[in-house]
Design an enzyme around this catalytic site. Sequence first.
Site, PDB file in Angstrom:
ATOM      1  N   ASP B 156       0.823  -1.200   0.000  1.00 44.13           N
ATOM      2  CA  ASP B 156       0.000   0.000   0.000  1.00 44.13           C
ATOM      3  C   ASP B 156       0.863   1.257   0.000  1.00 44.13           C
ATOM      4  O   ASP B 156       1.836   1.366   0.736  1.00 44.13           O
ATOM      5  CB  ASP B 156      -0.941   0.034   1.206  1.00 44.13           C
ATOM      6  CG  ASP B 156      -1.970   1.153   1.067  1.00 44.13           C
ATOM      7  OD1 ASP B 156      -2.510   1.308  -0.043  1.00 44.13           O
ATOM      8  OD2 ASP B 156      -2.209   1.871   2.057  1.00 44.13           O
ATOM      9  N   ASN B 282      -5.918   8.630  -3.217  1.00 43.44           N
ATOM     10  CA  ASN B 282      -5.385   7.716  -4.208  1.00 43.44           C
ATOM     11  C   ASN B 282      -5.744   6.278  -3.834  1.00 43.44           C
ATOM     12  O   ASN B 282      -5.292   5.797  -2.798  1.00 43.44           O
ATOM     13  CB  ASN B 282      -3.865   7.867  -4.307  1.00 43.44           C
ATOM     14  CG  ASN B 282      -3.285   7.019  -5.427  1.00 43.44           C
ATOM     15  OD1 ASN B 282      -4.021   6.448  -6.231  1.00 43.44           O
ATOM     16  ND2 ASN B 282      -1.967   6.939  -5.474  1.00 43.44           N
ATOM     17  N   ASP B 309      -9.245   3.306   4.656  1.00 44.74           N
ATOM     18  CA  ASP B 309      -8.015   3.949   4.166  1.00 44.74           C
ATOM     19  C   ASP B 309      -7.797   5.275   4.916  1.00 44.74           C
ATOM     20  O   ASP B 309      -7.382   6.268   4.331  1.00 44.74           O
ATOM     21  CB  ASP B 309      -8.052   4.175   2.654  1.00 44.74           C
ATOM     22  CG  ASP B 309      -6.682   4.540   2.086  1.00 44.74           C
ATOM     23  OD1 ASP B 309      -5.682   4.487   2.832  1.00 44.74           O
ATOM     24  OD2 ASP B 309      -6.623   4.884   0.895  1.00 44.74           O
TER      25      ASP B 309
END
Lengths: 312, 439
Positions: B156, B282, B309
């Site tokens: 990630d 993103n 996220d």
Amino acid sequence: MSALNRNILALREMSPEEIQLILDQAQEMKEILSRPIKKVPTLRGKSVVTLFFENSTRTRMSFEMAAKTLSADVTGFSASTSSLAKGESLKDTILTLNAMKADAFVIRHSASGAAHFIARHTSARVINAGDGTHEHPTQGLLDMLTIRQHKGTLRGLTVAIVGDIAHSRVARSNVWGLTKMGARVRLVGPRTLLPADVERLPVEVYTDLRRGLSGCDVVNILRIQMERQDAGLFPSVREYAQTFGVDRSVLREARPDVLVMHPGPMNRGIEITPDVADGEFSVVTEQVTNGVAVRMALLYLLLGGSNDAAGH
Amino acid sequence: MRLVIKGGRIIDPRNGLDTVGDLLVEDGVIAWCGQHLPDAMALEGDVVFDASGLIVAPGLIDMHVHLREPGFEYKETIESGGRAAAAGGFAAVVPMPNTDPATDNRATVEFVVRRARETSPVRVWPTVAATRGNENELMSEIAGAKEAGAVAVTDDAFPLQSAELTRRVMEYCATFDLPLLTHCEDRTLTRGGVMNEGLVSTLMGLKGMPRAAEEIHVARNIRLAELTGCRLHILHISTARSIELVREAKRRGVSVTCETCPQYFTLTDESALGYDTMVKCNPPVRTAEDVEAVRAGLADGTIDAIATDHAPHAAHEKECEFQAAAFGMVGLETALGLVMTRLVRAGVIGLSDAIRKMTVAPAGILGIPGGSLSVQSPADITVIDPEERWTVDPESFRSRSRNTPFAGWELRGRAVATIVGGQIVHGDLVRAPRGRVRA
């Protein structure tokens, strides 16, 4: 109370009436520029700060001359002489400058949206003098003024914009300004220089120069940046010039009274051949004069005290 | 202490339970769960919490957060992020390894485990970076990291670019039976990009990131998972075609799962008009068509999990030019409200399914305990008021950061209490809107 109670950030955000007002005012301002004594007291006591975070000698000079002709005080700020070199953020720079109580900021910045950002952090009026690949509203206005002077109107005209549309703030401002004023806009260039979803803009898209210029009233030719070749967006300057460079031959596709425009500075022999640049259809130097007139009009409309035209 | 939660709507997707009933917590584990706690089991001195009108769910698990420690403690710490998690109803979080130094070996994973034990009110299940220093070159010491407590391997924020390296990482993950969580992005297509590529990026004059950049890597990683037998999990899936690729792979029996985040079922790229840096993340928020596909993917089960996220950033990292702004938004304190309002109340998915995607689904993907109300399992419980109306106010966040695009949103549904191992880590049961404690 000013005549135009707003910031000038993007032509996409403006109404046809506002654009009409600015163009009419600019026409009057142009008269002042032809006088032997080019000075009127209209904006005496007003301060204009030009904030150029990206180099542009001509746009900056044009704004400075416009402000000085109207008797405003002009202070310049450029990135090379500023605290930005010391790592100060744009927000801190603006808060500092805002505290100095300028009446208007004229902003050139390499980041799209920088003028919007600055407008959120200042009480002064903001004029966008070009932000990244977003808009360059005063260029759009001066292009429209130039066309109008020659054609009498914008309505019904066909304007082809040729070149690096994807990275052009001039193209975007022209698209919005011209279509709002009733012109038809064509965008002409290779697919690599057209932006994403270009078909969803209110324009016609051409990837063939000859077809794109066919029957046009105006051809506006954009500057090709050499860095686009380095980025692999076209194989060579030579091939670009051969396929999308405007020369006399391809210009015959346009109407016989076609206007040839270029926002400058020109790469002669690349996007425009020298004979076209200097030929009978070219209005490139008139664009420069009109640039001063448009910027005078904007400063006057944003900062001026009445609807009475300057110096009358 | 014994805690009795009485009369709530108990939803435990793991055990197929959706019933009004009672729950008994004793010694940090769930001692009893069912419709009526037998009188004989009630003892003098039990703390009794009346949960009528409330939902009693397994403690929520957020399988994708950034806690920023070590290295970026000005944005968030394991403690502040843990508090934000508890406030948002999460009993467990899974931090990503893009720290400084990167969480990429036994020692750095041990550090996260220790800091979590010392400071976090919620469980923290660490992950390990796929490559050393997140540099996309050499594989990390994954086996050592697993021994220290890492529950997954991930790239990630530093998507694996080389297919060869990705293949080897997958083979190695399979060797040690760890899932690989991949951030799917072909960086050759997104260089300089700051938002979704499309009409809106054209209008704004901003460099776009085409959807194909994500989809190419989703397709590639699915094929490599088939080749290697690695358990693949796609992080923050955001495009219609990516979801279709996962749907098709699942149909063929490939070992692939995926998650999405609230921004991908609530926002489109049009929310960036005006250059609001809070929506910059993103993968970028996409188009209305993609939002529809994310909702459909949630509804038909293609999308297994909902994560946040959670990506905290300091004010100055967002108050700047759009292209200079940091990617990411905080999510721990808004996710449940957005799920309840924009998915459950909007009829996209059922309540039980929503809870499944935030509990047993992530637990299953990662192979971690929790995510159910099974008797003898740890007493990680989230009590939700489905009716509470509230307005997102970033000033009230427990997170160290305030970067949310949801400020001012009116939401309905919120965590009343979060219980971890039998301890109440968020919520005052006495003052809870509907709940009251009886001695």
